[in-house]
Design a protein around this motif. Structure first.
Motif, PDB file in Angstrom:
ATOM      1  N   THR A   4     -17.432   2.234  -3.812  1.00  0.00           N
ATOM      2  CA  THR A   4     -16.456   1.484  -4.596  1.00  0.00           C
ATOM      3  C   THR A   4     -15.192   1.252  -3.762  1.00  0.00           C
ATOM      4  O   THR A   4     -14.664   2.183  -3.154  1.00  0.00           O
ATOM      5  N   LEU A   5     -14.735  -0.021  -3.733  1.00  0.00           N
ATOM      6  CA  LEU A   5     -13.528  -0.347  -2.980  1.00  0.00           C
ATOM      7  C   LEU A   5     -12.294   0.206  -3.684  1.00  0.00           C
ATOM      8  O   LEU A   5     -12.213   0.200  -4.920  1.00  0.00           O
ATOM      9  N   SER A   7      -8.759  -0.181  -4.952  1.00  0.00           N
ATOM     10  CA  SER A   7      -7.860  -1.282  -5.299  1.00  0.00           C
ATOM     11  C   SER A   7      -6.507  -1.131  -4.604  1.00  0.00           C
ATOM     12  O   SER A   7      -5.876  -2.131  -4.219  1.00  0.00           O
ATOM     13  N   THR A   8      -6.054   0.078  -4.406  1.00  0.00           N
ATOM     14  CA  THR A   8      -4.769   0.296  -3.729  1.00  0.00           C
ATOM     15  C   THR A   8      -4.831  -0.169  -2.280  1.00  0.00           C
ATOM     16  O   THR A   8      -3.935  -0.859  -1.782  1.00  0.00           O
ATOM     17  N   ARG A   9      -5.917   0.194  -1.596  1.00  0.00           N
ATOM     18  CA  ARG A   9      -6.060  -0.217  -0.205  1.00  0.00           C
ATOM     19  C   ARG A   9      -6.262  -1.721  -0.072  1.00  0.00           C
ATOM     20  O   ARG A   9      -5.771  -2.339   0.876  1.00  0.00           O
ATOM     21  N   VAL A  10      -6.982  -2.312  -1.010  1.00  0.00           N
ATOM     22  CA  VAL A  10      -7.191  -3.763  -0.960  1.00  0.00           C
ATOM     23  C   VAL A  10      -5.867  -4.498  -1.119  1.00  0.00           C
ATOM     24  O   VAL A  10      -5.548  -5.451  -0.388  1.00  0.00           O
ATOM     25  N   ARG A  11      -5.046  -4.054  -2.101  1.00  0.00           N
ATOM     26  CA  ARG A  11      -3.744  -4.693  -2.302  1.00  0.00           C
ATOM     27  C   ARG A  11      -2.847  -4.502  -1.078  1.00  0.00           C
ATOM     28  O   ARG A  11      -2.128  -5.423  -0.664  1.00  0.00           O
ATOM     29  N   ALA A  12      -2.899  -3.329  -0.469  1.00  0.00           N
ATOM     30  CA  ALA A  12      -2.093  -3.082   0.727  1.00  0.00           C
ATOM     31  C   ALA A  12      -2.537  -3.973   1.883  1.00  0.00           C
ATOM     32  O   ALA A  12      -1.712  -4.534   2.622  1.00  0.00           O
ATOM     33  N   ALA A  13      -3.862  -4.114   2.011  1.00  0.00           N
ATOM     34  CA  ALA A  13      -4.373  -4.976   3.078  1.00  0.00           C
ATOM     35  C   ALA A  13      -3.975  -6.432   2.850  1.00  0.00           C
ATOM     36  O   ALA A  13      -3.614  -7.155   3.789  1.00  0.00           O
ATOM     37  N   LEU A  14      -4.047  -6.897   1.590  1.00  0.00           N
ATOM     38  CA  LEU A  14      -3.659  -8.271   1.291  1.00  0.00           C
ATOM     39  C   LEU A  14      -2.168  -8.500   1.540  1.00  0.00           C
ATOM     40  O   LEU A  14      -1.769  -9.550   2.054  1.00  0.00           O
TER      41      LEU A  14
END
Length: 373
Positions: A4-5, A7-14
């Protein structure tokens, strides 16, 4: 089990990607505005660039005289006068032999045209004189019909020549002032800049000046090799005007692509009208071989050694510059790329970790450089 990805890391990467993209767009916008301003100021920028290139050639003798106790104005005046004499000598070296053998060359051209007509009249073309005269009359009528365009082209050509003369005069005066007052420019520039810019900008300017000098010296070396090899081939074949053609080959080396084509065309034409078709084809083969050797071996090797650029980078830079800005782009592609590399290397030095040692290739600066590029 599927991962499972986060969400915190995805938002930080974006967020990081968006911020980096925005900063990159701002940098590209700044570069576009800078290039637009330079384009609007090209009538001033172009003589400045020419004068800097000339100064790299004339600065060593001026520096020699200054170190022997000569006054800056006197040293700059003497070097400028000597440069003018050398330039006029080169022109005379080309013009005088051509003028003295103009009658022989014109007879050769006439003979070549007659041979071409005789060849066209035979098989497989079988073109008779009536067809040739008809084609000539058609060409004359078309030229008369487009007389307005020809007149416009002549006016444009005259304007270009006048602009070139004005650029040459302005560049010559700027070269004199750079030779006279150049060493005082970097200290003056350091006093005008605030904070660490007072150290960064003069340092980068001094390195850029050394790089520009390496470029001009490498071009001169390549041109000299071309002139010697092609001149030797012309001398062996007994082609007239060997020395003027060798000088023309050397001078044209400073104008990539077009200069080599022009010098080669002149050499082949003179060989054709003086020695015949066979020797002209041999001269063409010699020029092609030398140009291939220069473009693919000598120039990348010499320039990559003097400028710190890989041979592939130089080839790509010349190709890109020529496709974007024509002759001027081809001429300036390599020094501009080298100057960008100088700035990039300095930025990397400033951004490296304090524990890292100094990067290679940053020593040996010419602290007595007259002007930055």
């Amino acid at each position: 089990m599927n991962a499972t990805l986060s969400s915190t890391r995805v938002r930080a990467a974006l967020r990081t990607s968006a911020r980096t993209s925005g900063e990159l767009l701002l940098v590209l916008l700044m570069l576009a505005v800078t290039l637009w301003i330079l384009g609007r100021m090209w009538s001033v920028v172009w003589p400045l660039l020419i004068s800097l290139l000339l100064t790299t050639l004339t600065w060593p003798p001026a520096r020699f005289l200054r170190r022997r106790g000569w006054k800056p104005a006197l040293a700059a005046s003497v070097v400028t006068v000597l440069f003018l004499l050398v330039a006029m000598g080169v022109v005379a070296l080309i013009a005088v032999p051509v003028a003295s053998q103009s009658g022989e060359l014109s007879d050769g051209v006439f003979k070549g045209i007659q041979e071409l007509r005789e060849w066209a009249a035979g098989p497989p073309l079988n073109i008779d004189d009536a067809q040739i005269n008809k084609a000539f009359d058609t060409a004359v009528s078309r030229a008369q019909g487009s007389l307005g365009n020809v007149a416009g082209a002549v006016v444009t050509g005259v304007s270009t020549v006048l602009n070139g003369l004005v650029t040459a005069v302005v560049a010559l005066f700027l070269m004199f002032f750079f030779l006279k007052d150049g060493p005082r420019f970097l200290p003056w520039l350091a006093r005008q800049l605030p904070g660490r810019l007072a150290n960064d900008v003069p340092t980068v300017a001094a390195r850029a000046w050394n790089t520009l000098g390496s470029f001009v010296r490498s071009q001169a070396a390549v041109g000299l090799i071309d002139a010697v090899l092609i001149g030797l081939g012309l001398w062996i074949l007994g082609v007239p005007l060997v020395l003027p053609l060798a000088v023309l080959t050397f001078v044209s080396a400073f104008v990539p692509i077009v200069g080599a084509l022009f010098a080669g065309f002149v050499a082949v034409l003179i060989a054709l009208v003086s020695n015949g078709l066979t020797d002209a084809l041999i001269v063409l083969a010699i020029i092609v071989v030398v140009q291939q050797l220069e473009g693919n071996v000598l120039q990348p090797m010499i320039q990559s050694r003097g400028l710190g650029l890989h041979a592939a980078v130089i080839l790509l830079a010349v190709t890109l510059g020529g496709s974007l800005y024509g002759i001027v782009g081809s001429l300036l592609a390599v020094p501009v790329t080298a100057l960008i590399a100088v700035c990039w290397d300095y930025v990397r030095e400033q951004l490296r970790e304090p524990s890292d040692g100094p990067e290679p290739g940053t020593d040996g600066l010419d602290t007595d450089a007259p002007v930055p590029s």
